[in-house]
Design a protein around this motif. Structure first.
Motif, mmCIF file in Angstrom:
data_model
loop_
_atom_site.group_PDB
_atom_site.id
_atom_site.type_symbol
_atom_site.label_atom_id
_atom_site.label_comp_id
_atom_site.label_asym_id
_atom_site.label_seq_id
_atom_site.Cartn_x
_atom_site.Cartn_y
_atom_site.Cartn_z
ATOM 1 N N TYR A 80 0.831 -1.219 0.000
ATOM 2 C CA TYR A 80 0.000 0.000 0.000
ATOM 3 C C TYR A 80 0.860 1.262 0.000
ATOM 4 C CZ TYR A 80 -3.929 -3.045 0.725
ATOM 5 O OH TYR A 80 -4.875 -4.032 0.548
ATOM 6 N N ASP A 81 0.308 2.312 -0.610
ATOM 7 C CA ASP A 81 0.984 3.615 -0.650
ATOM 8 C C ASP A 81 0.674 4.442 0.592
ATOM 9 O OD1 ASP A 81 2.022 3.470 -3.482
ATOM 10 O OD2 ASP A 81 -0.127 3.109 -3.788
ATOM 11 N N LEU A 82 -0.529 4.247 1.123
ATOM 12 C CA LEU A 82 -0.937 4.943 2.347
ATOM 13 C C LEU A 82 -1.605 3.933 3.263
ATOM 14 C CD1 LEU A 82 -2.657 8.233 1.050
ATOM 15 C CD2 LEU A 82 -0.518 8.078 2.349
ATOM 16 N N LEU A 83 -1.286 4.000 4.554
ATOM 17 C CA LEU A 83 -1.912 3.137 5.552
ATOM 18 C C LEU A 83 -2.505 4.076 6.597
ATOM 19 C CD1 LEU A 83 1.112 1.728 4.688
ATOM 20 C CD2 LEU A 83 -0.145 -0.183 5.650
ATOM 21 N N ILE A 84 -3.824 4.119 6.654
ATOM 22 C CA ILE A 84 -4.506 5.176 7.398
ATOM 23 C C ILE A 84 -5.284 4.608 8.582
ATOM 24 C CG2 ILE A 84 -6.198 7.042 7.218
ATOM 25 C CD1 ILE A 84 -5.316 7.418 4.353
ATOM 26 N N CYS A 98 4.394 -3.489 11.329
ATOM 27 C CA CYS A 98 5.222 -3.284 10.132
ATOM 28 C C CYS A 98 6.693 -3.046 10.462
ATOM 29 C CB CYS A 98 4.681 -2.108 9.321
ATOM 30 S SG CYS A 98 3.036 -2.430 8.649
ATOM 31 N N GLY A 99 7.042 -2.944 11.746
ATOM 32 C CA GLY A 99 8.430 -2.648 12.101
ATOM 33 C C GLY A 99 8.776 -1.189 11.846
ATOM 34 N N GLY A 100 7.818 -0.295 12.093
ATOM 35 C CA GLY A 100 8.050 1.136 11.905
ATOM 36 C C GLY A 100 7.363 1.655 10.656
ATOM 37 N N ASP A 101 7.705 2.897 10.291
ATOM 38 C CA ASP A 101 7.106 3.532 9.109
ATOM 39 C C ASP A 101 8.202 4.321 8.388
ATOM 40 O OD1 ASP A 101 5.465 4.754 7.227
ATOM 41 O OD2 ASP A 101 4.628 6.206 8.650
ATOM 42 N N PRO A 102 9.213 3.596 7.848
ATOM 43 C CA PRO A 102 10.392 4.285 7.292
ATOM 44 C C PRO A 102 10.052 5.196 6.109
ATOM 45 C CG PRO A 102 10.426 1.943 6.737
ATOM 46 C CD PRO A 102 9.351 2.131 7.769
ATOM 47 N N GLU A 103 8.974 4.900 5.393
ATOM 48 C CA GLU A 103 8.641 5.710 4.212
ATOM 49 C C GLU A 103 7.577 6.770 4.495
ATOM 50 O OE1 GLU A 103 8.222 3.338 0.540
ATOM 51 O OE2 GLU A 103 9.075 1.684 1.696
ATOM 52 N N GLY A 104 7.173 6.902 5.767
ATOM 53 C CA GLY A 104 6.203 7.949 6.116
ATOM 54 C C GLY A 104 4.859 7.788 5.433
ATOM 55 N N LYS A 105 4.351 6.537 5.403
ATOM 56 C CA LYS A 105 3.085 6.255 4.726
ATOM 57 C C LYS A 105 1.888 6.220 5.676
ATOM 58 C CE LYS A 105 5.035 2.884 1.435
ATOM 59 N NZ LYS A 105 4.830 1.492 0.956
ATOM 60 N N MET A 106 2.155 6.324 6.978
ATOM 61 C CA MET A 106 1.074 6.138 7.956
ATOM 62 C C MET A 106 0.548 7.470 8.480
ATOM 63 S SD MET A 106 2.429 2.912 10.164
ATOM 64 C CE MET A 106 2.789 1.320 9.400
ATOM 65 N N ARG A 107 -0.753 7.570 8.573
ATOM 66 C CA ARG A 107 -1.423 8.787 9.058
ATOM 67 C C ARG A 107 -2.686 8.372 9.818
ATOM 68 N NH1 ARG A 107 2.124 10.509 6.509
ATOM 69 N NH2 ARG A 107 2.291 12.108 4.907
ATOM 70 N N ARG A 108 -3.274 9.347 10.536
ATOM 71 C CA ARG A 108 -4.651 9.185 11.021
ATOM 72 C C ARG A 108 -5.581 9.830 10.006
ATOM 73 N NH1 ARG A 108 -4.552 11.873 16.936
ATOM 74 N NH2 ARG A 108 -3.694 13.523 15.621
ATOM 75 N N LEU A 109 -6.767 9.287 9.866
ATOM 76 C CA LEU A 109 -7.684 9.801 8.838
ATOM 77 C C LEU A 109 -8.001 11.285 9.046
ATOM 78 C CD1 LEU A 109 -9.420 9.275 6.341
ATOM 79 C CD2 LEU A 109 -11.238 8.448 7.855
ATOM 80 N N LEU A 110 -8.306 11.676 10.298
ATOM 81 C CA LEU A 110 -8.711 13.076 10.524
ATOM 82 C C LEU A 110 -7.541 14.047 10.449
ATOM 83 C CD1 LEU A 110 -11.518 13.083 13.252
ATOM 84 C CD2 LEU A 110 -11.719 13.703 10.829
ATOM 85 N N ASP A 111 -6.302 13.527 10.352
ATOM 86 C CA ASP A 111 -5.162 14.431 10.201
ATOM 87 C C ASP A 111 -5.154 15.086 8.822
ATOM 88 O OD1 ASP A 111 -4.496 13.970 12.779
ATOM 89 O OD2 ASP A 111 -2.799 12.654 12.350
ATOM 90 N N TYR A 112 -5.945 14.578 7.894
ATOM 91 C CA TYR A 112 -6.101 15.242 6.593
ATOM 92 C C TYR A 112 -7.071 16.415 6.690
ATOM 93 C CZ TYR A 112 -3.624 11.413 4.384
ATOM 94 O OH TYR A 112 -2.659 10.513 4.026
ATOM 95 N N SER A 113 -7.864 16.464 7.747
ATOM 96 C CA SER A 113 -8.933 17.463 7.870
ATOM 97 C C SER A 113 -8.441 18.692 8.634
ATOM 98 C CB SER A 113 -10.146 16.857 8.582
ATOM 99 O OG SER A 113 -9.914 16.810 9.974
#
Ligand code: 4NP
Length: 148
Positions: A80-84, A98-113
């Protein structure tokens, strides 16, 4: 672009996000985006969407009757490109899996708002209206960011 929505059980919030996002993306003409949803726990693996969440989706014209809960696995990180996640606790568990988030793909959904934060778990609050409104707001903001 592939997106994985993630919550604790994959029977309430993340399936609502999956079905609402897919429908909204289609209606707004956002193409080339696929999505799915998964759990950070094994608790509900194989179970259908929790009936009040399914009813909420049905009220929006969305049929989630075929969805079954699946646990997230480490290899999802490359798939996946984004894991939300729906709340900070989900993102912490996703990083453990996942052993971390080295590529910065993880967010919370409301953090886009405009109102960053957690989406409370309706499994505990029994407030499916608030969860659905938050998820709808987050999906709209996520789609805005993808269409920029
Ligand atoms: P969800 O809600 O994370 O929004 O799917 C939950 C559903 C089930 C459980 C926890 C949260 N459970 O512990 O079984």
């Amino acid at each position: 672009m592939k997106i994985l929505f993630v919550c604790l059980g994959n029977i309430c919030r993340s399936p609502m996000a999956e079905f609402i996002f897919r429908d909204m993306a289609k209606k707004r003409g956002l193409t080339g985006v696929e999505c799915a949803s998964a759990a950070t726990s094994n608790e509900e693996a194989g179970n259908g969407v929790y009936p009040p969440a399914r009813a909420k989706l049905r009220s929006l014209g969305l049929d989630a009757s075929g969805k079954r809960a699946v646990p997230m696995v480490k290899s999802d990180y490359g798939r996946y490109d984004l894991l939300i996640g729906m709340e900070a606790r989900n993102v912490a568990a996703m990083k453990r899996i996942c052993g971390g988030d080295p590529e910065g793909k993880m967010r919370r959904l409301l953090d886009y708002s405009a109102r960053p934060g957690d989406i409370a778990d309706p499994w505990y609050t029994d407030d499916f209206d608030t969860a659905c409104a938050d998820i709808t707001e987050g999906c709209a903001a996520l789609i805005d960011s993808l269409m920029k």
